[in-house]
Design a protein around this motif. Structure first.
Motif, PDB file in Angstrom:
ATOM      1  N   UNK A 120       0.848  -1.080  -0.006  1.00 16.40           N
ATOM      2  CA  UNK A 120       0.011  -0.032  -0.103  1.00 16.40           C
ATOM      3  C   UNK A 120       0.767   1.259   0.003  1.00 16.40           C
ATOM      4  N   UNK A 121       1.227   1.851  -1.126  1.00 11.14           N
ATOM      5  CA  UNK A 121       2.228   2.954  -1.190  1.00 11.14           C
ATOM      6  C   UNK A 121       0.960   4.205  -1.195  1.00 11.14           C
ATOM      7  N   UNK A 122       1.970   5.005  -0.565  1.00  9.78           N
ATOM      8  CA  UNK A 122       3.376   5.391  -0.208  1.00  9.78           C
ATOM      9  C   UNK A 122       3.650   4.549   1.132  1.00  9.78           C
ATOM     10  N   UNK A 123       4.707   3.564   0.638  1.00  2.99           N
ATOM     11  CA  UNK A 123       5.198   3.091   1.960  1.00  2.99           C
ATOM     12  C   UNK A 123       6.552   2.442   1.858  1.00  2.99           C
ATOM     13  N   UNK A 124       6.900   2.215   2.982  1.00  2.00           N
ATOM     14  CA  UNK A 124       8.399   1.971   3.374  1.00  2.00           C
ATOM     15  C   UNK A 124       9.105   1.300   2.276  1.00  2.00           C
ATOM     16  N   UNK A 359       9.506  11.939  -0.750  1.00  2.00           N
ATOM     17  CA  UNK A 359       8.154  11.155  -0.911  1.00  2.00           C
ATOM     18  C   UNK A 359       8.275  10.083  -1.945  1.00  2.00           C
ATOM     19  N   UNK A 360       8.956  10.482  -3.097  1.00  2.00           N
ATOM     20  CA  UNK A 360       8.614   9.576  -4.410  1.00  2.00           C
ATOM     21  C   UNK A 360       9.565   8.443  -4.233  1.00  2.00           C
ATOM     22  N   UNK A 366       3.519   9.118  -3.482  1.00  2.00           N
ATOM     23  CA  UNK A 366       4.236  10.018  -2.408  1.00  2.00           C
ATOM     24  C   UNK A 366       5.057  11.247  -3.039  1.00  2.00           C
ATOM     25  N   UNK A 367       4.846  11.481  -4.379  1.00  2.00           N
ATOM     26  CA  UNK A 367       5.490  12.589  -4.981  1.00  2.00           C
ATOM     27  C   UNK A 367       5.048  13.983  -4.316  1.00  2.00           C
TER      28      UNK A 367
END
Length: 393
Positions: A120-124, A359-360, A366-367
């Motif tokens: 599940x993005x944004x994810x580690x 974030x990208x 996450x950008x």
């Protein structure tokens, strides 16, 4: 025994200690004088009682192959029961040198080359790496940032991604890094039911389980239903809680005997057996004697979060804080600056001289965001925010 390391305002120079955060900026393409708040370890000394245990172990002078005895499991199990209302059994436990290592072993154990694995993005970002590097297909049920300023799960898409891509494995991040959500029991139940319905094994990374704020409460995925317990792998570690990442110790719980055997076979195939002696010592001491330090550290981290919240509101309203429910990693929304990724990186790295996590790298969704670590002295956070203010305002 008295806890002595409770001064979290103390600024400790980590340079010239082979510290990943402070000593490798130039090697990783950053200016030498950059202020790093990226990697997820703390700038606090761990509990003095953990240090006492390590000192005693060092003074013995022999560091041969080491295994844990019953008191190690008792320390881990008592912590899990006291803090997470979870009674674990000795047979469930497999120790690994880290959660990411465990994730990679799980990918190998519960999928084959070409299989689809859901995240599940944004994810580690290591989630993506252990999938792609093992020649699996990465599938994302992207989290949705709602009008309430919180990230939510699109459950229809969650199931659609599983069905359309024939997903066999789901890597759950709980609490979630980097968006700081502490999933509710209801949310976890919905995901778990869908995974049971479609035969998807769940690997739950719960390394940040001890960092939950306010009225939020961490729910161990495996405790919700017996079916979830028998269909899941739970990854835990004292590494984040007690700042022990460099000692490489994690405790992986797998109640299902078949899943456990397959997982252990992959660990054996990797050539790994006993953990390092210092990691075992530190883990046992932390869970046995570290409560006072842990509670004080949590209060300090919460106060740091409050400081960031207030600072942004008053001094940098262009940057929006995604309100954290857990973890010590804050997710900041820079999109109001209307910059490209390259422009924002130049602003942060070359002008403000800060090293954050863009974030990208957590996925395309996450950008426009940045992750910042606030488990450090207040003075460090203030300097970082002042540097940002100087180049934005």
């Amino acid at each position: 025994m008295e806890e002595k390391n409770l001064n979290f305002d103390e600024v400790i120079d980590r340079r010239n200690t082979d510290c990943l955060k402070f000593d490798f900026a130039e090697r990783r393409g950053k200016p030498a004088d950059v202020l790093p708040l990226w990697v997820a370890d703390m700038d606090f000394k761990t509990s003095s009682l953990v240090l006492d245990a390590l000192t005693e172990r060092v003074q013995h002078g022999i560091f041969g192959y080491t295994e844990s005895r019953e008191r190690y499991f008792e320390a881990v199990s008592k912590w899990m029961e006291a803090h997470h209302d979870w009674k674990v059994e000795r047979s469930w436990l497999t120790k690994t040198p880290g959660v990411v290592f465990a994730l990679a072993m799980a990918v190998k154990a519960y999928s084959k080359a070409g299989d689809a694995v859901l995240i599940q993005q944004p994810v580690y970002y290591p989630f993506s790496e252990v999938i792609r590097d093992n020649n699996r297909k990465l599938v994302s049920n992207d989290l949705v940032l709602g009008d309430d300023g919180k990230y939510h799960i699109d459950f229809d898409d969650f199931e659609k991604q599983i069905v359309d891509n024939h997903v066999v494995l789901f890597l759950l991040c709980s609490p979630h890094n980097p968006v700081s959500r502490v999933w509710t029991a209801e949310e976890l139940t919905k995901m778990g039911d869908i995974c049971i319905k479609h035969g998807v094994t769940v690997v739950s990374d719960e390394i940040h389980e001890d960092f939950v704020f306010g009225d939020h409460q961490h729910t161990v995925f495996a405790t919700i239903k017996k079916e979830f317990e028998q269909n899941s792998v739970t990854c835990t570690s004292p590494a984040k809680t007690f700042n022990l990442a460099g000692l490489q110790v994690s405790n992986i719980f797998i109640p299902n005997g078949t899943l456990r055997a397959v997982f252990r076979k992959q660990v054996d195939a990797a050539g790994y057996s006993q953990l390092n002696a210092m990691g075992l010592t530190a883990c046992e001491a932390a869970y046995t004697h570290g409560e006072t330090w842990y509670q004080a550290m949590m209060r300090y981290v919460e106060s740091n979060i409050a400081f960031v919240r207030d600072y942004l509101k008053k001094e940098l309203p262009q940057i929006k804080l995604i309100e954290p429910e857990g973890t010590y990693l804050l997710w900041l929304d820079f999109r109001a600056l209307e910059m490209t990724e390259k422009e924002r990186e130049n602003l942060i790295v070359n002008q403000a001289k800060l090293w954050l996590d863009s974030g990208a790298i957590f996925g395309q969704v996450g950008e426009g965001f940045e992750r910042i670590n606030v488990a450090c002295p207040r003075a460090t956070i203030k300097e970082a925010l002042d540097r940002l203010k100087a180049v934005i305002v």
